[in-house]
Design a protein around this motif. Structure first.
Motif, mmCIF file in Angstrom:
data_model
loop_
_atom_site.group_PDB
_atom_site.id
_atom_site.type_symbol
_atom_site.label_atom_id
_atom_site.label_comp_id
_atom_site.label_asym_id
_atom_site.label_seq_id
_atom_site.Cartn_x
_atom_site.Cartn_y
_atom_site.Cartn_z
ATOM 1 N N PHE A 97 0.841 -1.197 0.000
ATOM 2 C CA PHE A 97 0.000 0.000 0.000
ATOM 3 C C PHE A 97 0.880 1.252 0.000
ATOM 4 N N THR A 98 1.889 1.266 0.855
ATOM 5 C CA THR A 98 2.790 2.412 0.950
ATOM 6 C C THR A 98 3.578 2.605 -0.343
ATOM 7 N N CYS A 99 3.983 1.510 -0.960
ATOM 8 C CA CYS A 99 4.702 1.597 -2.229
ATOM 9 C C CYS A 99 3.843 2.315 -3.269
ATOM 10 N N GLY A 100 2.561 1.975 -3.320
ATOM 11 C CA GLY A 100 1.656 2.618 -4.268
ATOM 12 C C GLY A 100 1.471 4.095 -3.984
ATOM 13 N N PHE A 101 1.315 4.440 -2.706
ATOM 14 C CA PHE A 101 1.159 5.839 -2.304
ATOM 15 C C PHE A 101 2.359 6.653 -2.789
ATOM 16 N N HIS A 102 3.527 6.120 -2.549
ATOM 17 C CA HIS A 102 4.776 6.801 -2.873
ATOM 18 C C HIS A 102 4.920 7.007 -4.380
ATOM 19 N N GLY A 107 -2.540 -10.149 -8.083
ATOM 20 C CA GLY A 107 -3.407 -9.057 -8.506
ATOM 21 C C GLY A 107 -4.076 -8.379 -7.330
ATOM 22 N N LEU A 108 -4.513 -9.156 -6.335
ATOM 23 C CA LEU A 108 -5.100 -8.562 -5.129
ATOM 24 C C LEU A 108 -4.068 -7.746 -4.357
ATOM 25 N N THR A 109 -2.828 -8.225 -4.341
ATOM 26 C CA THR A 109 -1.764 -7.464 -3.689
ATOM 27 C C THR A 109 -1.545 -6.133 -4.406
ATOM 28 N N LEU A 110 -1.602 -6.162 -5.726
ATOM 29 C CA LEU A 110 -1.464 -4.931 -6.502
ATOM 30 C C LEU A 110 -2.649 -3.997 -6.294
ATOM 31 N N LEU A 111 -3.812 -4.550 -5.976
ATOM 32 C CA LEU A 111 -4.957 -3.693 -5.657
ATOM 33 C C LEU A 111 -4.674 -2.865 -4.415
ATOM 34 N N SER A 112 -4.082 -3.475 -3.390
ATOM 35 C CA SER A 112 -3.731 -2.706 -2.195
ATOM 36 C C SER A 112 -2.691 -1.641 -2.540
ATOM 37 N N HIS A 113 -1.778 -1.971 -3.436
ATOM 38 C CA HIS A 113 -0.786 -1.013 -3.926
ATOM 39 C C HIS A 113 -1.482 0.207 -4.526
ATOM 40 N N GLN A 114 -2.526 -0.027 -5.298
ATOM 41 C CA GLN A 114 -3.177 1.071 -6.016
ATOM 42 C C GLN A 114 -4.211 1.809 -5.178
ATOM 43 N N ILE A 115 -4.687 1.220 -4.097
ATOM 44 C CA ILE A 115 -5.470 2.011 -3.137
ATOM 45 C C ILE A 115 -4.560 3.087 -2.551
ATOM 46 N N GLY A 116 -3.333 2.685 -2.227
ATOM 47 C CA GLY A 116 -2.337 3.674 -1.821
ATOM 48 C C GLY A 116 -2.050 4.655 -2.937
ATOM 49 N N GLY A 117 -2.017 4.165 -4.181
ATOM 50 C CA GLY A 117 -1.779 5.026 -5.326
ATOM 51 C C GLY A 117 -2.861 6.072 -5.509
ATOM 52 N N PHE A 118 -4.116 5.666 -5.319
ATOM 53 C CA PHE A 118 -5.228 6.617 -5.415
ATOM 54 C C PHE A 118 -5.034 7.756 -4.415
ATOM 55 N N LEU A 119 -4.707 7.406 -3.179
ATOM 56 C CA LEU A 119 -4.528 8.423 -2.147
ATOM 57 C C LEU A 119 -3.309 9.297 -2.426
ATOM 58 N N GLY A 120 -2.234 8.705 -2.928
ATOM 59 C CA GLY A 120 -1.052 9.485 -3.227
ATOM 60 C C GLY A 120 -1.289 10.529 -4.302
ATOM 61 N N ALA A 121 -1.983 10.142 -5.378
ATOM 62 C CA ALA A 121 -2.258 11.078 -6.472
ATOM 63 C C ALA A 121 -3.291 12.125 -6.062
ATOM 64 N N TRP A 122 -4.361 11.689 -5.410
ATOM 65 C CA TRP A 122 -5.461 12.600 -5.060
ATOM 66 C C TRP A 122 -5.056 13.572 -3.954
ATOM 67 N N LEU A 123 -4.471 13.052 -2.878
ATOM 68 C CA LEU A 123 -4.086 13.922 -1.770
ATOM 69 C C LEU A 123 -2.985 14.901 -2.176
ATOM 70 N N GLY A 124 -2.150 14.484 -3.121
ATOM 71 C CA GLY A 124 -1.154 15.420 -3.630
ATOM 72 C C GLY A 124 -1.798 16.627 -4.285
ATOM 73 N N GLY A 125 -2.862 16.387 -5.077
ATOM 74 C CA GLY A 125 -3.579 17.489 -5.701
ATOM 75 C C GLY A 125 -4.275 18.375 -4.684
ATOM 76 N N LEU A 126 -4.876 17.759 -3.660
ATOM 77 C CA LEU A 126 -5.529 18.548 -2.617
ATOM 78 C C LEU A 126 -4.516 19.362 -1.813
ATOM 79 N N THR A 127 -3.358 18.769 -1.554
ATOM 80 C CA THR A 127 -2.339 19.454 -0.763
ATOM 81 C C THR A 127 -1.813 20.701 -1.467
ATOM 82 N N ILE A 128 -1.500 20.580 -2.756
ATOM 83 C CA ILE A 128 -0.981 21.742 -3.479
ATOM 84 C C ILE A 128 -2.052 22.816 -3.616
ATOM 85 N N SER A 129 -3.319 22.404 -3.754
ATOM 86 C CA SER A 129 -4.401 23.384 -3.869
ATOM 87 C C SER A 129 -4.650 24.093 -2.544
ATOM 88 N N ARG A 130 -4.474 23.382 -1.434
ATOM 89 C CA ARG A 130 -4.774 23.948 -0.110
ATOM 90 C C ARG A 130 -3.598 24.727 0.475
#
Length: 414
Positions: A225-230, A343-366
């Motif tokens: 999960f952390t790998c995906g976030f990063h 594939g399920l392991t990669l899903l956890s990777h990309q849940i982290g990925g969703f948060l990494g991409a989305w929160l990055g956009g919110l952070t720069i905007s805020r």
């Protein structure tokens, strides 16, 4: 290091899988270069575009176990062909999109479904079922290196195309590259040469339920999960970070290329480490090194060479986490349902990925910069290093031997 894959049949399968991953990952990992041009052209806003790419991060992960299950059940050929065509369609539609909803459909769903279905879980699963046991660790490193080499090739090339042809022309160039990879599918999906599976293999549903009850499988997911976030945070927002420092866009594209090139060597090294060390220790070292590198980056001045050195350091472990992660899944459960379970392991990777991409956009905007994201990323990397240590893993070099239960257990491993 490469002795185990020198046989022509083994080498053909390995290189075909690496070639497909080069295209699907090279395309996907370059989407961040289009954020600013799309925003300038359409006025959607960085947060809206970031959300579309965040949806893509999640979609890329969500499709992995589904594509893996279909490939396990019916074979990988049609899955990979459909993946490449779907990726091409998503990229081809993007230049015609003028709003966030459309971008979420084109890049967030179609392109991401295509790149995900033609990615690690199906490719490594297909290769593992066609390779002897002693070749799988090295082969997984070579396949993974193909994806990193794609990033090295695609990032600077697409940046040049964006500057010379505009972002729309660059997007259509990716369509051509994607369709050109279709002949490689036939090279990969020939008859299986791996040893036949145990006659008492469980049904897919039973295999998934048993895996989800395994504590080591859960710990592996937490680290990934952390790998995906990063990775998603950096791929999506590194161009924006470079822009905040007043450096030209070429610094971002070359940084992404350096990450890809460094990870070619990192992936090959990780593949060799799988055969020599416990994969959980390899993963713990990788995640800990990322926390250290981020701390150094925050301390260093923001210059062109800072980014290049930072990219080289991070790139060595960028997606080199895949071979040891896949190796642990294979040790725990064998290769019969590797495409689905990885594939399920990669899903956890990309849940982290969703948060990494989305929160990055919110952070720069805020807040106007990415400082809080860097701190969060550093803390998560240290936690990922720690959660991998309790994973119970079979001894080095021991192939999967089905016990009375159709799935491997942790008994007797550490």
């Amino acid at each position: 290091m490469f002795n185990s894959i020198r046989r022509p049949d083994v080498l053909s399968v390995t290189l075909a899988a690496a070639g497909i991953l080069m295209v699907t990952m090279g395309t996907r990992q370059s989407f961040g270069l289009f954020v600013s041009p799309i925003n300038t052209s359409t006025g959607m806003g960085i947060a809206t575009i970031s959300l579309a790419l965040a949806i893509g991060q999640f979609t890329w992960g969500a499709i992995q176990p589904i594509a893996g299950a279909v490939a396990d059940r019916y074979g990988p050929r049609l899955v990979l062909q459909a993946a490449l065509v779907t990726l091409a369609i998503g990229c081809a539609l993007t230049p015609f999109i003028e709003n966030g909803f459309g971008l979420a459909i084109a890049l967030g769903i179609l392109a991401s479904m295509g790149s995900g279905a033609g990615s690690f879980s199906v490719l490594i699963g297909a290769a593992a079922q066609r390779l002897p046991f002693e070749s799988r660790g090295t082969a997984s490193g070579v396949i993974n290196a193909g994806g990193s080499f794609g990033q090295f090739i695609f990032a600077p090339l697409l940046q040049k195309l964006i500057q010379s042809m505009g972002w729309m022309g660059a997007m259509w160039a990716m369509v051509v590259a994607t369709l050109a990879a279709l002949p490689l599918v036939g090279k990969l999906t020939g008859p299986t040469t791996a040893a036949p599976q145990h006659a008492n293999d469980s049904k897919l549903g039973r295999a998934i339920l048993a895996a989800l009850k395994n504590p080591s499988y859960g710990l592996l997911h937490a680290g990934f999960f952390t790998c995906g976030f990063h990775i998603a945070f950096l791929v999506t927002h590194l161009p924006g970070e470079v822009n905040l420092c007043g450096l030209p866009p070429s610094v971002a594209s070359w940084s992404l290329a350096i990450i890809g090139l460094a990870n070619v060597f990192g992936s090959l090294y990780a593949g060799s480490c799988v055969a020599r060390y416990r994969s959980k220790y390899v993963l713990a070292a990788m995640y800990a090194s990322r926390a250290l590198l981020i701390a150094l980056y925050l301390w260093m001045p923001r210059t062109e060479w800072t980014y290049y050195l930072f990219a080289a350091g991070l790139g060595f472990t960028w997606l080199a986490t895949v071979p040891p992660t896949a190796a642990i899944v294979g040790k725990l459960f064998g290769t019969r349902y590797l495409a689905t379970l990885f594939g399920l392991t990669l899903l956890s990777h990309q849940i982290g990925g969703f948060l990494g991409a989305w929160l990055g956009g919110l952070t720069i905007s805020r807040f106007g910069d990415f400082s809080w994201m860097w701190y969060a990323d550093m803390v998560l990397a240290m936690l990922a290093a720690l959660v991998n240590l309790p994973i119970k893993e079979a001894p080095i070099g021991k192939p999967f031997i089905p016990p009375q239960s159709p799935l491997a257990t942790d008994k007797g491993t550490s």
